[in-house]
Design an enzyme around this catalytic site. Sequence first.
Site, mmCIF file in Angstrom:
data_model
loop_
_atom_site.group_PDB
_atom_site.id
_atom_site.type_symbol
_atom_site.label_atom_id
_atom_site.label_comp_id
_atom_site.label_asym_id
_atom_site.label_seq_id
_atom_site.Cartn_x
_atom_site.Cartn_y
_atom_site.Cartn_z
ATOM 1 N N SER A 170 27.102 48.641 47.142
ATOM 2 C CA SER A 170 27.988 47.491 47.345
ATOM 3 C C SER A 170 28.226 47.308 48.836
ATOM 4 O O SER A 170 28.806 48.180 49.496
ATOM 5 C CB SER A 170 29.330 47.722 46.647
ATOM 6 O OG SER A 170 30.297 46.845 47.202
ATOM 7 N N HIS A 201 24.456 45.018 45.682
ATOM 8 C CA HIS A 201 25.634 44.479 44.990
ATOM 9 C C HIS A 201 26.543 43.768 46.003
ATOM 10 O O HIS A 201 26.877 44.327 47.047
ATOM 11 C CB HIS A 201 26.366 45.654 44.335
ATOM 12 C CG HIS A 201 27.522 45.275 43.463
ATOM 13 N ND1 HIS A 201 27.380 44.870 42.151
ATOM 14 C CD2 HIS A 201 28.859 45.257 43.705
ATOM 15 C CE1 HIS A 201 28.572 44.637 41.624
ATOM 16 N NE2 HIS A 201 29.493 44.856 42.550
ATOM 17 N N ASP A 250 30.184 41.769 46.478
ATOM 18 C CA ASP A 250 31.501 41.578 45.869
ATOM 19 C C ASP A 250 32.205 40.363 46.443
ATOM 20 O O ASP A 250 32.615 40.358 47.609
ATOM 21 C CB ASP A 250 32.352 42.831 46.108
ATOM 22 C CG ASP A 250 31.903 43.976 45.236
ATOM 23 O OD1 ASP A 250 31.851 43.788 44.006
ATOM 24 O OD2 ASP A 250 31.586 45.054 45.783
ATOM 25 N N MET A 259 35.409 37.929 46.353
ATOM 26 C CA MET A 259 36.824 37.924 45.939
ATOM 27 C C MET A 259 37.533 36.727 46.569
ATOM 28 O O MET A 259 37.267 36.385 47.724
ATOM 29 C CB MET A 259 37.511 39.210 46.416
ATOM 30 C CG MET A 259 36.790 40.476 45.978
ATOM 31 S SD MET A 259 37.735 41.941 46.378
ATOM 32 C CE MET A 259 36.522 43.224 46.047
ATOM 33 N N HIS A 304 28.773 39.862 42.155
ATOM 34 C CA HIS A 304 29.919 40.118 41.276
ATOM 35 C C HIS A 304 31.038 39.159 41.680
ATOM 36 O O HIS A 304 31.630 39.312 42.750
ATOM 37 C CB HIS A 304 30.320 41.600 41.464
ATOM 38 C CG HIS A 304 31.521 42.034 40.710
ATOM 39 N ND1 HIS A 304 32.147 43.240 40.959
ATOM 40 C CD2 HIS A 304 32.227 41.451 39.705
ATOM 41 C CE1 HIS A 304 33.175 43.378 40.150
ATOM 42 N NE2 HIS A 304 33.256 42.307 39.386
ATOM 43 N N MET A 324 34.524 37.908 41.537
ATOM 44 C CA MET A 324 35.924 38.183 41.189
ATOM 45 C C MET A 324 36.745 36.988 41.647
ATOM 46 O O MET A 324 37.575 37.075 42.559
ATOM 47 C CB MET A 324 36.377 39.489 41.863
ATOM 48 C CG MET A 324 35.772 40.724 41.214
ATOM 49 S SD MET A 324 35.790 42.169 42.298
ATOM 50 C CE MET A 324 34.271 41.870 43.207
ATOM 51 N N MET A 377 34.029 47.747 34.677
ATOM 52 C CA MET A 377 34.822 48.060 35.867
ATOM 53 C C MET A 377 35.557 49.376 35.629
ATOM 54 O O MET A 377 36.369 49.474 34.698
ATOM 55 C CB MET A 377 35.847 46.948 36.156
ATOM 56 C CG MET A 377 35.257 45.651 36.675
ATOM 57 S SD MET A 377 34.195 45.840 38.122
ATOM 58 C CE MET A 377 35.319 46.579 39.320
ATOM 59 N N ASP A 404 30.990 50.042 37.902
ATOM 60 C CA ASP A 404 31.428 49.709 39.256
ATOM 61 C C ASP A 404 32.835 50.229 39.528
ATOM 62 O O ASP A 404 33.783 49.840 38.844
ATOM 63 C CB ASP A 404 31.401 48.169 39.378
ATOM 64 C CG ASP A 404 31.746 47.656 40.770
ATOM 65 O OD1 ASP A 404 31.953 48.467 41.687
ATOM 66 O OD2 ASP A 404 31.805 46.414 40.918
HETATM 67 C C1 DX5 Z 1 35.723 46.403 43.808
HETATM 68 C C2 DX5 Z 1 34.254 46.111 43.790
HETATM 69 C C3 DX5 Z 1 33.369 47.283 43.921
HETATM 70 C C4 DX5 Z 1 33.599 48.134 45.134
HETATM 71 C C5 DX5 Z 1 33.245 49.549 44.767
HETATM 72 O O1 DX5 Z 1 36.462 45.402 43.223
HETATM 73 O O2 DX5 Z 1 33.875 45.416 42.626
HETATM 74 O O3 DX5 Z 1 31.998 46.875 43.842
HETATM 75 O O4 DX5 Z 1 32.848 47.760 46.241
HETATM 76 O O5 DX5 Z 1 33.591 50.367 45.824
HETATM 77 P P1 DX5 Z 1 33.671 51.959 45.676
HETATM 78 O O6 DX5 Z 1 32.285 52.408 45.317
HETATM 79 O O7 DX5 Z 1 34.090 52.387 47.025
HETATM 80 O O8 DX5 Z 1 34.668 52.236 44.594
HETATM 81 ZN ZN ZN Z 2 31.639 44.964 42.392
#
Ligand code: DX5
Ligand code: ZN
Length: 224
Positions: free
Chosen positions: A9, A34, A36, A38, A70, A72, A141, A179
């Site tokens: 990620s 990956h 992320d 948000m 991903h 969010m 998750m 994840d």
């Molecule tokens: C959090 C993300 C994850 C995050 C995971 O909401 O969806 O993908 O980057 O990070 P680690 O591996 O540090 O938990």
């Molecule tokens: Zn993620």
Amino acid sequence: MRPVRLAPSILSADFSRLGEQVEEALDAGVEVIHVDVMDGHFVPNITIGPLIVAAVRPIARRYGATIDVHLMIEQPERYLADFARAGADILTVHVETCPHLHRTVEAIRGVGARPGVTLNPATPLVALEEILPYVDLVLIMSINPGFGGQSYIPTSTDKIRRLRAMLDAIGSAAELEVDGGIKPDNAAEVAAAGASLLVAGSAIFGGPRSVAENIAVFRAALGN
Ligand code: DX5
Ligand code: ZN
């Protein structure tokens, strides 16, 4: 059975050296990146948009790697075309943000991406039951989404096991991605529960070791 794969990620990457760090992961043999996204509404944090996907795209293409996005964000259907155009190969939406999930999944195929669905730790698997035949990826998750560097929620392992059984029961070949809080010391447990793709942010881009070294430590833990 294919060995379980890693999906670094980029949330935990050094954004001033993003291209370099993505390349280092790809050089180490990673096949999935990956991303992320948000929005500060569905989750408290604001991160990145299609511009960053577009920046990663030529590097990923050079290695034949998959860009796994991903989302969010609330009302994700508003941005599916933008992310697909930017280079997203997989677009994963949260069931909590999609009252018309089947329509959203069809819309993801409509923009030329592979659909994934995911759910928060407290959302029961039954929320996915009807959509499973239509998706290419299901993401569990194992933290509350919003930030990297949180701890794995231990009850996730049983949820992964139950989802694996649901997928097998319908003969689905969908990817089972996990994840949040994935580290070398729990990766084997998560893989044994039935995961096929492990997201790791801070464990790959954080800490004193290089990206390549962190990936090698994961590989050793997974025995691949
Ligand atoms: C959090 C993300 C994850 C995050 C995971 O909401 O969806 O993908 O980057 O990070 P680690 O591996 O540090 O938990
Ligand atoms: Zn993620």
